[in-house]
Design an enzyme around this catalytic site. Structure first.
Site, short mmCIF file in Angstrom:
data_model
loop_
_atom_site.label_atom_id
_atom_site.label_comp_id
_atom_site.label_asym_id
_atom_site.label_seq_id
_atom_site.Cartn_x
_atom_site.Cartn_y
_atom_site.Cartn_z
CE1 TYR A 1 0.41 -0.09 47.89
CE2 TYR A 1 0.01 2.03 48.94
CZ TYR A 1 0.78 1.22 48.13
OH TYR A 1 1.91 1.73 47.54
CG HIS B 1 0.51 1.80 41.86
ND1 HIS B 1 -0.35 1.22 42.77
CD2 HIS B 1 1.76 1.57 42.34
CE1 HIS B 1 0.35 0.68 43.75
NE2 HIS B 1 1.63 0.87 43.51
#
Length: 342
Positions: free
Chosen positions: A56, A142
């Protein structure tokens, strides 16, 4: 706000969690002050679980989240971050932006997939440095979609060791699909799955295998993407679904959902926020925000009473299968509804 223990761990998650991709400049820039105010608004609303990742904003989300929580009692909140992408500095000084990957941030680094044991340790160490913490509560693999074998054989055992040593409290996997996380539930001892976009009012792929598997094993599921990339906030031509313009059949289904909820005076996003809590494996719903106003609206919609007739009509119109668990009864205050057996 009530909290729920994640699987067999000692880690708890608040019913609403703040997803921090937005404060990592997802699609649009956010100032440092706005990022801090967003986290503060979540805290003031009772949210105590915060999810971030190196992905992010190339670490920007982690840095901002750590700064915003600095000074808060460490045992008063839960932080989840992710591993599987290492951030490697770009040698070229004229690196431009990272919008190709969805973030309005300088492309000072590049992402390198790495689900090796060493890669997991290096990723976590870098995340702790960016967060300014000596520990995180939850670590998730992830998006190992294309790296399933390495994630199972190398990354997962590394996380298991970190949990056994007390370095992290809970471990799991975060993905936008349900099949591979269900395999992790069967073949490993993870505590939690973060399932994004696949158990929503619009579609319930996760109900076929993943959610029953988690419930049977006493594991927890955190639901992300409850608005299906924004489609369930305001379904209209051009609205996004899975980060692209919604196909016509998907848009039409969303519009039918909207017609039912509006008939009962309920905003579609309120029903979408409350829906996942009908399943007993769901511990928390994770929603993103980039401003205090977005946080406050989310909490307001989550607290809104949902008449049982909404769920009845959605079933009657074939928009929910008859065996889909729904929250019953709907509270008039921010308490957690009892749940139907799954």
């Amino acid at each position: 706000m009530r909290t729920t223990r994640l699987g067999g761990s000692a880690v708890h998650a608040s019913e609403l969690a703040l997803g921090c991709a937005g404060i990592g400049n997802l699609y649009h820039p956010v100032t440092d002050d706005a990022a801090r105010a967003t986290v503060e608004a979540a805290w003031n609303a009772g949210i105590r679980t915060f999810d971030t990742a190196p992905h992010y904003g190339l670490g920007l989300s982690e840095r901002r989240l750590g700064a915003a929580l600095r000074g808060r009692p460490r045992d008063a909140y839960t932080i989840s971050t992710k591993v599987g992408r290492l951030l490697v500095p770009n040698q070229d000084d004229s690196h431009g932006d990272d919008l190709a990957n969805g973030f309005a941030a300088p492309a000072s680094h590049r992402r390198v997939w790495d689900f090796s044991a060493d890669g997991i340790l290096r990723s976590l160490e870098a995340s702790l440095d960016r967060l300014g913490l000596d520990r995180v509560d939850v670590v998730l693999l992830h998006d190992p979609d294309d790296h399933a074998q390495q994630a199972l054989r190398e990354a997962y055992p590394a996380l298991e060791r970190l949990r056994a040593e007390g370095v992290v409290g809970a471990i799991g996997v975060g993905m936008n699909q349900s099949a591979l996380p269900a395999r992790f539930l069967r073949e490993t001892d993870i505590d939690v799955v973060l399932l994004a976009g696949r158990y929503t009012l619009l579609e319930q792929e996760g109900l076929a295998e993943l959610l029953p598997e988690a419930a049977a094993r006493g594991r927890s599921v955190v639901i992300g993407g409850v608005f299906n990339s924004g489609l369930l906030t305001a379904p209209r031509p051009g609205a996004t679904y899975d980060y692209a313009p919604a196909p016509r059949p998907v848009l039409e289904r969303a519009l039918r959902l909207l017609a039912v909820t509006e008939r009962h005076g309920v905003p579609l996003r309120a029903a979408a926020l409350r829906f996942p809590f009908g399943h007993r494996a769901v511990a928390s719903v994770l929603t993103g925000a980039r401003s205090p106003e977005e946080v406050r609206d989310t909490v307001e919609q989550w607290r809104r009473p949902i008449p049982d007739a909404v769920w009845d009509d959605l079933r009657a119109e074939g928009l929910l299968a008859l065996n889909t668990p729904v929250p019953v009864p709907t509270p008039s205050a921010p308490a957690t509804p009892s749940k139907e057996p799954s």
